[in-house]
Design a protein around this motif. Structure first.
Motif, PDB file in Angstrom:
ATOM      1  N   SER A   1       0.744  -1.090   0.139  1.00  0.00           N
ATOM      2  CA  SER A   1      -0.020   0.039   0.129  1.00  0.00           C
ATOM      3  C   SER A   1       0.775   1.213  -0.029  1.00  0.00           C
ATOM      4  O   SER A   1       0.198   2.451  -0.385  1.00  0.00           O
ATOM      5  CB  SER A   1      -0.836  -0.117   1.098  1.00  0.00           C
ATOM      6  OG  SER A   1      -0.098   0.033   2.166  1.00  0.00           O
ATOM      7  N   ASN A   2       2.123   1.269   0.384  1.00  0.00           N
ATOM      8  CA  ASN A   2       2.948   2.279   0.562  1.00  0.00           C
ATOM      9  C   ASN A   2       3.387   2.616  -0.818  1.00  0.00           C
ATOM     10  O   ASN A   2       3.858   4.004  -1.011  1.00  0.00           O
ATOM     11  CB  ASN A   2       4.255   2.304   1.480  1.00  0.00           C
ATOM     12  CG  ASN A   2       3.704   2.270   3.149  1.00  0.00           C
ATOM     13  OD1 ASN A   2       2.581   2.776   3.380  1.00  0.00           O
ATOM     14  ND2 ASN A   2       4.433   1.609   3.795  1.00  0.00           N
ATOM     15  N   TYR A   3       3.058   1.972  -1.839  1.00  0.00           N
ATOM     16  CA  TYR A   3       3.876   2.214  -3.048  1.00  0.00           C
ATOM     17  C   TYR A   3       2.817   2.579  -4.141  1.00  0.00           C
ATOM     18  O   TYR A   3       3.103   2.722  -5.283  1.00  0.00           O
ATOM     19  CB  TYR A   3       4.522   0.989  -3.612  1.00  0.00           C
ATOM     20  CG  TYR A   3       5.714   0.371  -2.786  1.00  0.00           C
ATOM     21  CD1 TYR A   3       7.141   0.954  -2.992  1.00  0.00           C
ATOM     22  CD2 TYR A   3       5.719  -0.203  -1.711  1.00  0.00           C
ATOM     23  CE1 TYR A   3       8.057   0.809  -2.394  1.00  0.00           C
ATOM     24  CE2 TYR A   3       6.629  -0.691  -1.019  1.00  0.00           C
ATOM     25  CZ  TYR A   3       7.776  -0.079  -1.151  1.00  0.00           C
ATOM     26  OH  TYR A   3       9.007  -0.177  -0.338  1.00  0.00           O
ATOM     27  N   GLY A   4       1.574   2.899  -3.779  1.00  0.00           N
ATOM     28  CA  GLY A   4       0.602   3.039  -4.581  1.00  0.00           C
ATOM     29  C   GLY A   4      -0.830   2.351  -4.293  1.00  0.00           C
ATOM     30  O   GLY A   4      -1.014   1.659  -3.619  1.00  0.00           O
ATOM     31  N   LYS A   5      -1.753   2.899  -5.258  1.00  0.00           N
ATOM     32  CA  LYS A   5      -3.482   2.736  -4.852  1.00  0.00           C
ATOM     33  C   LYS A   5      -3.606   1.662  -5.994  1.00  0.00           C
ATOM     34  O   LYS A   5      -4.697   1.190  -5.895  1.00  0.00           O
ATOM     35  CB  LYS A   5      -4.092   3.772  -5.099  1.00  0.00           C
ATOM     36  CG  LYS A   5      -3.711   4.542  -3.867  1.00  0.00           C
ATOM     37  CD  LYS A   5      -3.787   4.027  -2.498  1.00  0.00           C
ATOM     38  CE  LYS A   5      -3.624   4.902  -1.382  1.00  0.00           C
ATOM     39  NZ  LYS A   5      -3.541   4.202   0.072  1.00  0.00           N
ATOM     40  N   THR A   6      -2.894   1.549  -7.056  1.00  0.00           N
ATOM     41  CA  THR A   6      -3.590   0.815  -8.370  1.00  0.00           C
ATOM     42  C   THR A   6      -2.305  -0.362  -8.893  1.00  0.00           C
ATOM     43  O   THR A   6      -1.163   0.192  -8.718  1.00  0.00           O
ATOM     44  CB  THR A   6      -3.743   1.544  -9.608  1.00  0.00           C
ATOM     45  OG1 THR A   6      -2.646   2.479  -9.843  1.00  0.00           O
ATOM     46  CG2 THR A   6      -5.096   2.415  -9.242  1.00  0.00           C
ATOM     47  N   ALA A   7      -2.813  -1.380  -9.324  1.00  0.00           N
ATOM     48  CA  ALA A   7      -1.503  -2.437  -9.689  1.00  0.00           C
ATOM     49  C   ALA A   7      -2.158  -3.039 -10.958  1.00  0.00           C
ATOM     50  O   ALA A   7      -3.556  -3.280 -11.175  1.00  0.00           O
ATOM     51  CB  ALA A   7      -1.546  -3.327  -8.632  1.00  0.00           C
ATOM     52  N   ILE A   8      -1.344  -3.353 -11.730  1.00  0.00           N
ATOM     53  CA  ILE A   8      -1.709  -4.443 -13.175  1.00  0.00           C
ATOM     54  C   ILE A   8      -0.798  -5.566 -12.771  1.00  0.00           C
ATOM     55  O   ILE A   8       0.050  -5.837 -12.467  1.00  0.00           O
ATOM     56  CB  ILE A   8      -1.098  -3.709 -14.390  1.00  0.00           C
ATOM     57  CG1 ILE A   8      -1.563  -4.242 -15.557  1.00  0.00           C
ATOM     58  CG2 ILE A   8       0.225  -3.632 -14.394  1.00  0.00           C
ATOM     59  CD1 ILE A   8      -2.790  -4.166 -15.891  1.00  0.00           C
ATOM     60  N   VAL A   9      -1.838  -6.703 -13.064  1.00  0.00           N
ATOM     61  CA  VAL A   9      -1.227  -8.038 -12.696  1.00  0.00           C
ATOM     62  C   VAL A   9      -0.882  -8.609 -14.293  1.00  0.00           C
ATOM     63  O   VAL A   9      -1.878  -8.721 -15.080  1.00  0.00           O
ATOM     64  CB  VAL A   9      -2.193  -8.917 -11.967  1.00  0.00           C
ATOM     65  CG1 VAL A   9      -1.818 -10.346 -11.813  1.00  0.00           C
ATOM     66  CG2 VAL A   9      -3.015  -8.230 -10.915  1.00  0.00           C
ATOM     67  N   ILE A  10       0.327  -9.194 -14.394  1.00  0.00           N
ATOM     68  CA  ILE A  10       0.827  -9.599 -15.473  1.00  0.00           C
ATOM     69  C   ILE A  10       1.416 -10.988 -15.239  1.00  0.00           C
ATOM     70  O   ILE A  10       2.373 -11.207 -14.316  1.00  0.00           O
ATOM     71  CB  ILE A  10       1.930  -8.634 -16.126  1.00  0.00           C
ATOM     72  CG1 ILE A  10       1.412  -7.280 -16.564  1.00  0.00           C
ATOM     73  CG2 ILE A  10       2.521  -9.151 -17.442  1.00  0.00           C
ATOM     74  CD1 ILE A  10       2.441  -6.324 -16.638  1.00  0.00           C
ATOM     75  N   GLY A  11       1.125 -11.930 -16.225  1.00  0.00           N
ATOM     76  CA  GLY A  11       1.822 -13.318 -15.960  1.00  0.00           C
ATOM     77  C   GLY A  11       1.225 -14.054 -17.006  1.00  0.00           C
ATOM     78  O   GLY A  11       0.668 -13.858 -18.205  1.00  0.00           O
ATOM     79  N   GLY A  12       1.674 -15.465 -16.782  1.00  0.00           N
ATOM     80  CA  GLY A  12       1.174 -16.359 -17.905  1.00  0.00           C
ATOM     81  C   GLY A  12      -0.325 -16.607 -17.600  1.00  0.00           C
ATOM     82  O   GLY A  12      -0.965 -16.354 -16.570  1.00  0.00           O
TER      83      GLY A  12
END
Length: 355
Positions: free
Chosen positions: A25-36
């Motif tokens: 949470s200290n690094y931002g409020k949104t995330a993109i999940v990338i993978g196989g």
């Protein structure tokens, strides 16, 4: 001259995704999940449940492209959701991890890793292996992932071939690093990495057979956890701390050579490296260790000769091995005659069935 060292951190267990909001949470409020594609399906529900009611929003789940290439990284860089995200969550195995780490480094975004297999140390290293046509590129990111979330249940349910390959790859770390640094005066960082490396192979020889057997039964035993941690964390720490010139030797030279041989395409990185370990030990006349590893490889159904990899042209593979620039950091000159002798010993043992 100043030096900066960024060490990876990790969480391990069957409920580690519950820690994601607190740690990320200290690094931002949104995330993109990338993978196989398969990896994304394994983590999606767990991640969504873990993020429910928190300040972190998962913008999308995106396929990484199927291989760690410059082309796939550029494609991801141009995606709007990737550009919008504060953080990148890298999911899967080595190639998806390396794609995401390089992508995050280029975009200057924090990256967190969620391995679904234990096939190598990519989740905690800064180094990214990118593939082109018949070549391999080493892309060194400025720092490793901020945190690695190792879900032991997900990894125990993965196809067994990945753990077998992970053991084969990690088996090389102790032997290659100790070989290339032999007789050298090392600074503190490199020396610290070497001390960690000295335990890698021994732990695998101790726990690896039981760990693989337990994984086949989907049992998360102590031996399984010890082995997974050795593959991902121990070897990863060594990769971060030890100069790249000392991290790779004859075991990985065989892998880099095999990339150029079509018959090897069906074999995983760690499988090929495990045979390279045997070549290194025999070239270096470490016969007691060679016998241990040979017996170990047999028990785990890892390669013990070139014929196991479908390599028929011995001269070709030796010539390709000798092209690896990292062999120049060996404590002595490795010749084609040395490699040929080691190959011949393994071919003889293949027929004798005993060391």
């Amino acid at each position: 001259m100043s030096q900066q060292v960024y060490l990876p951190s990790y969480s391990i267990g069957e409920d580690v995704y519950k820690r994601v909001p607190q740690i990320c949470s200290n690094y931002g409020k949104t995330a993109i999940v990338i993978g196989g594609e398969i990896s994304l399906s394994k983590v999606k529900d767990k991640l969504l449940i873990a993020m429910k009611g928190t300040d972190i929003k998962l913008l999308d789940f995106i396929w990484y492209g199927g291989n760690a290439t410059r082309e796939n990284i550029e494609r991801l860089k141009n995606m709007k959701t990737v550009q919008m995200a504060d953080m990148i969550f890298a999911v899967g195995g080595g190639k998806s991890m390396d794609t995401c780490k390089a992508l995050a480094d280029m975009l200057k975004k924090p990256v967190f890793t969620f391995p679904t297999i234990a096939s190598n140390c990519a989740p905690v290293t800064a180094l990214c292996i990118l593939y082109g046509k018949d070549k391999v590129e080493f892309y060194d990111a400025q720092k490793p992932a901020i945190h690695c979330f190792i879900d032991t249940k997900i990894i125990s349910n993965a196809p067994i071939k990945y753990l077998r390959a992970g053991i084969g790859d990690a088996l090389s770390k102790q032997y290659e690093v100790c070989f290339n640094t032999r007789g050298r005066i090392l600074n503190h960082t490199n020396n610290l990495g070497v001390q960690i490396a000295k335990d890698c192979s021994e732990r695998l020889l101790q726990y690896g057979v039981k760990a693989l057997d337990d994984a086949q039964k989907n049992i998360v035993s102590d031996e399984f956890i010890q082995t997974v941690l050795t593959i991902i964390v121990n070897t990863g720490l060594v990769s971060v701390l030890v100069n790249l010139n000392y991290n790779s030797s004859l075991a990985h030279s065989l892998y880099l050579a095999s990339v150029k041989i079509p018959d090897c395409k069906g074999h995983m990185h760690g499988e090929i490296v495990s045979l390279g370990v045997l070549l290194l030990l025999l070239v270096d006349k470490q016969l007691i260790q060679a016998e241990k590893v040979y017996d170990f490889n047999q028990k785990l159904d890892l390669p013990t000769s070139l014929m196991d990899l479908g390599i028929k042209d011995v001269k070709q593979i030796i010539d390709l091995i000798l092209q690896d620039k990292y062999l120049s950091f060996a404590p002595y000159n490795i010749t084609k005659e040395m490699i040929k002798e080691a190959i011949d010993i393994l071919e003889t043992l293949k027929h004798k069935k005993t060391f």
